[in-house]
Design a protein around this motif. Structure first.
Motif, PDB file in Angstrom:
ATOM      1  N   PRO A  53      60.200  64.190 -70.688  1.00 31.75           N
ATOM      2  CA  PRO A  53      59.608  62.957 -71.226  1.00 31.75           C
ATOM      3  C   PRO A  53      60.454  62.312 -72.322  1.00 31.75           C
ATOM      4  O   PRO A  53      60.510  61.087 -72.430  1.00 31.75           O
ATOM      5  CB  PRO A  53      58.257  63.394 -71.786  1.00 31.75           C
ATOM      6  N   THR A  99      59.456  67.132 -62.224  1.00 26.57           N
ATOM      7  CA  THR A  99      59.309  68.131 -63.278  1.00 26.57           C
ATOM      8  C   THR A  99      58.193  69.118 -62.936  1.00 26.57           C
ATOM      9  O   THR A  99      58.354  70.328 -63.121  1.00 26.57           O
ATOM     10  CB  THR A  99      59.025  67.437 -64.623  1.00 26.57           C
ATOM     11  N   LEU A 100      57.088  68.616 -62.427  1.00 23.25           N
ATOM     12  CA  LEU A 100      56.005  69.520 -62.017  1.00 23.25           C
ATOM     13  C   LEU A 100      56.433  70.395 -60.842  1.00 23.25           C
ATOM     14  O   LEU A 100      56.074  71.573 -60.772  1.00 23.25           O
ATOM     15  CB  LEU A 100      54.764  68.712 -61.637  1.00 23.25           C
ATOM     16  N   GLY A 136      58.735  63.202 -55.858  1.00 20.62           N
ATOM     17  CA  GLY A 136      59.517  62.683 -56.978  1.00 20.62           C
ATOM     18  C   GLY A 136      60.865  62.157 -56.548  1.00 20.62           C
ATOM     19  O   GLY A 136      61.330  61.118 -57.033  1.00 20.62           O
ATOM     20  N   HIS A 154      59.507  57.335 -63.245  1.00 19.31           N
ATOM     21  CA  HIS A 154      58.324  58.168 -63.037  1.00 19.31           C
ATOM     22  C   HIS A 154      58.566  59.309 -62.052  1.00 19.31           C
ATOM     23  O   HIS A 154      58.017  60.381 -62.216  1.00 19.31           O
ATOM     24  CB  HIS A 154      57.138  57.318 -62.561  1.00 19.31           C
ATOM     25  N   THR A 177      60.687  62.218 -63.822  1.00 19.94           N
ATOM     26  CA  THR A 177      60.119  62.743 -65.062  1.00 19.94           C
ATOM     27  C   THR A 177      58.719  63.308 -64.904  1.00 19.94           C
ATOM     28  O   THR A 177      58.303  64.107 -65.723  1.00 19.94           O
ATOM     29  CB  THR A 177      60.085  61.656 -66.156  1.00 19.94           C
ATOM     30  N   LYS A 178      58.022  62.917 -63.888  1.00 22.83           N
ATOM     31  CA  LYS A 178      56.666  63.439 -63.727  1.00 22.83           C
ATOM     32  C   LYS A 178      56.569  64.375 -62.520  1.00 22.83           C
ATOM     33  O   LYS A 178      56.327  65.571 -62.669  1.00 22.83           O
ATOM     34  CB  LYS A 178      55.680  62.279 -63.619  1.00 22.83           C
TER      35      LYS A 178
END
Length: 133
Positions: free
Chosen positions: A82, A45-46, A23, A38, A41-42
């Protein structure tokens, strides 16, 4: 602490670290703001979620008390990332004046394509439709 808990914690930390690395790399290397969103936020975050879940397992497994702080932080992070990305994307669209920055890798050179309905994109009609009522 049991070996199963140690293995699970180690796996979650390694997977979380990989997601954070990917990320962060995406945030630094992707060509435009809309694609750069992306990464944090993706993937990130994971990654942070994986590290927090590992922390949730570590403390009770090592004899400490069970705490809901990590769970609450994880839920808050998964809910707000998100939404904040959506707000950043909308602000970017409005700042550009009905267009976005050119991104040749997505075949977007002249701004947004026309929507299928023939009108305008929904994000630009919100303020106008509320004034018409």
């Amino acid at each position: 602490m049991s070996p199963i808990a140690e293995i699970l914690i180690a796996v979650l930390l390694v997977i979380g670290g990989i997601f954070i690395l990917v990320g962060s790399w995406g945030l630094a290397r992707l060509p435009s703001l809309m694609t750069r969103l992306h990464g944090p936020t993706k993937a990130t975050t994971l990654g942070v979620g994986g590290c927090l879940i590992a922390s949730m397992i570590y403390f009770p497994a090592s004899g400490g008390a069970l705490s809901a702080h990590e769970l609450l932080i994880t839920i808050f992070l998964f809910l707000t990332a998100p939404i904040s990305a959506n707000m950043i994307a909308k602000a970017h669209l409005h700042r550009q004046g009905h267009g976005i920055d050119p991104n040749p890798s997505d075949d977007i050179v002249e701004g947004l394509p026309a929507p299928p309905s023939g009108g305008d994109w929904a994000t630009f009609r919100g303020a106008e439709s509320s004034r018409d009522d």
